[in-house]
Scaffold this motif. Sequence first.
Motif, PDB file in Angstrom:
ATOM      1  N   THR A 121       5.297   3.018   4.166  1.00 29.39           N
ATOM      2  CA  THR A 121       5.964   2.354   3.044  1.00 29.39           C
ATOM      3  C   THR A 121       5.209   2.588   1.736  1.00 29.39           C
ATOM      4  N   CYS A 122       3.888   2.706   1.833  1.00 31.76           N
ATOM      5  CA  CYS A 122       3.081   3.019   0.652  1.00 31.76           C
ATOM      6  C   CYS A 122       3.433   4.410   0.125  1.00 31.76           C
ATOM      7  N   GLY A 123       3.487   5.399   1.027  1.00 31.86           N
ATOM      8  CA  GLY A 123       3.830   6.759   0.628  1.00 31.86           C
ATOM      9  C   GLY A 123       5.223   6.834   0.027  1.00 31.86           C
ATOM     10  N   PHE A 124       6.147   6.049   0.566  1.00 32.86           N
ATOM     11  CA  PHE A 124       7.515   6.027   0.042  1.00 32.86           C
ATOM     12  C   PHE A 124       7.516   5.476  -1.386  1.00 32.86           C
ATOM     13  N   SER A 125       6.765   4.407  -1.617  1.00 31.72           N
ATOM     14  CA  SER A 125       6.713   3.804  -2.958  1.00 31.72           C
ATOM     15  C   SER A 125       6.104   4.756  -3.977  1.00 31.72           C
ATOM     16  N   VAL A 126       5.021   5.431  -3.594  1.00 28.74           N
ATOM     17  CA  VAL A 126       4.367   6.376  -4.499  1.00 28.74           C
ATOM     18  C   VAL A 126       5.298   7.544  -4.821  1.00 28.74           C
ATOM     19  N   SER A 127       6.004   8.044  -3.817  1.00 33.51           N
ATOM     20  CA  SER A 127       6.863   9.219  -3.988  1.00 33.51           C
ATOM     21  C   SER A 127       8.065   8.946  -4.878  1.00 33.51           C
ATOM     22  N   HIS A 128       8.492   7.680  -4.955  1.00 31.56           N
ATOM     23  CA  HIS A 128       9.698   7.344  -5.713  1.00 31.56           C
ATOM     24  C   HIS A 128       9.393   6.556  -6.981  1.00 31.56           C
ATOM     25  N   GLY A 129       8.124   6.476  -7.346  1.00 33.02           N
ATOM     26  CA  GLY A 129       7.762   5.744  -8.552  1.00 33.02           C
ATOM     27  C   GLY A 129       7.881   6.592  -9.801  1.00 33.02           C
ATOM     28  N   VAL A 143      -5.158   6.954  -5.145  1.00 38.23           N
ATOM     29  CA  VAL A 143      -5.511   7.151  -3.732  1.00 38.23           C
ATOM     30  C   VAL A 143      -6.336   5.972  -3.221  1.00 38.23           C
ATOM     31  N   LEU A 144      -7.327   5.552  -3.999  1.00 38.33           N
ATOM     32  CA  LEU A 144      -8.166   4.421  -3.593  1.00 38.33           C
ATOM     33  C   LEU A 144      -7.359   3.135  -3.508  1.00 38.33           C
ATOM     34  N   LEU A 145      -6.490   2.935  -4.497  1.00 40.31           N
ATOM     35  CA  LEU A 145      -5.669   1.732  -4.514  1.00 40.31           C
ATOM     36  C   LEU A 145      -4.719   1.701  -3.322  1.00 40.31           C
ATOM     37  N   SER A 146      -4.090   2.842  -3.045  1.00 37.61           N
ATOM     38  CA  SER A 146      -3.147   2.919  -1.923  1.00 37.61           C
ATOM     39  C   SER A 146      -3.856   2.695  -0.596  1.00 37.61           C
ATOM     40  N   THR A 147      -5.024   3.325  -0.433  1.00 43.89           N
ATOM     41  CA  THR A 147      -5.793   3.170   0.810  1.00 43.89           C
ATOM     42  C   THR A 147      -6.203   1.715   1.015  1.00 43.89           C
ATOM     43  N   GLY A 148      -6.700   1.091  -0.035  1.00 46.04           N
ATOM     44  CA  GLY A 148      -7.106  -0.308   0.056  1.00 46.04           C
ATOM     45  C   GLY A 148      -5.935  -1.221   0.352  1.00 46.04           C
ATOM     46  N   THR A 149      -4.796  -0.939  -0.262  1.00 45.37           N
ATOM     47  CA  THR A 149      -3.602  -1.753  -0.044  1.00 45.37           C
ATOM     48  C   THR A 149      -3.132  -1.661   1.397  1.00 45.37           C
ATOM     49  N   VAL A 150      -3.129  -0.453   1.948  1.00 42.55           N
ATOM     50  CA  VAL A 150      -2.691  -0.251   3.333  1.00 42.55           C
ATOM     51  C   VAL A 150      -3.621  -0.968   4.304  1.00 42.55           C
ATOM     52  N   LEU A 151      -4.922  -0.827   4.122  1.00 46.01           N
ATOM     53  CA  LEU A 151      -5.891  -1.479   5.014  1.00 46.01           C
ATOM     54  C   LEU A 151      -5.806  -2.999   4.916  1.00 46.01           C
ATOM     55  N   PHE A 152      -5.679  -3.506   3.702  1.00 52.60           N
ATOM     56  CA  PHE A 152      -5.579  -4.953   3.510  1.00 52.60           C
ATOM     57  C   PHE A 152      -4.307  -5.498   4.162  1.00 52.60           C
TER      58      PHE A 152
END
Length: 318
Positions: A121-129, A143-152
Amino acid sequence: MDLNLQFWQSEGKTFFQRFYHWLDILDPLLLFKYNKEIEKSRTILSTSEPDITKSLQNKTIKEAWKLSLASMNSSTGDAIPFVFRPPALLPFAVPLAVGVLSLHRNVKQAFNWQLFFHAYTCGFSVSHGNCTQDSKELSYMQVLLSTGTVLFSAGIAVLPHYIMTRYQVPSPSTQSFLTFTRGPVTAALCVFNVLLIRSSEFQNGIEIMDSKGDIVGVSQKAGEKAVGETAISRAVMIGPALCIPDIVLHYLKRTRTFVQYPRLGGSLKIMMIISILGLMIPVSFSWIPQLGTIQRSSIEPEIISSTEETEFFYNRGL
């Protein structure tokens, strides 16, 4: 204005009009088209009949519109990665949703499924932003923000399972409550992910256009509106698919049929996820227009001082 946004300006005025078009755009067969075919479709559209409604009567041009809308980012004009294109959403999201709602043997297994789900879902949001002015300089931050968001998100979403397995909750009512919370918590985190992952859009602003499609400035207010609308759309899409199956099965398991055939619940859950998600994807995409509008009174003074337009347009994203 990008070709895709021109299409929605003409053909996206009502919910039912948008819903009808999304049913065509979500055709999984469009995923098997090569980049050359996508480029060819864009060339055809750029030289076709300026009246989009009339152009749709031509089968070749109609197919070109479908391919463009299913494959291109309206902000950057670049092809979207294969797995994050709208027609790929249902085939990829269903197995992940089933994994998220399944009862796992241990916390590690549950965490991995949550990790895969939120990464997608993170990749989908980034791709369509929307592409912001500082996107290149801040790409490593994204990249750091997305990685942290996914882990959290994966860590928070797995808490109900952790509590059930770690503390072996004896009360059936408490177990049912914790089971029911998995879907709503995961759905809420999907909304949170959109707000966080696309936060650069309301921090840096997104491009807004006048009625002719000319860019008149970069607005933070429009960025806030676009991200907020997309978060609502994501809740409409994910929420029912993750919440309804567990509630329905909770009551059906008390019936005689399910007592005799306990494995029937797993098959029914998969069928419900497929049917609900299959319906809610086009509904969520159509709920709010792809080409958003914002009034002059809501725009920053420095932008409206250079134009007499009363209404502006922006790409909402997905």
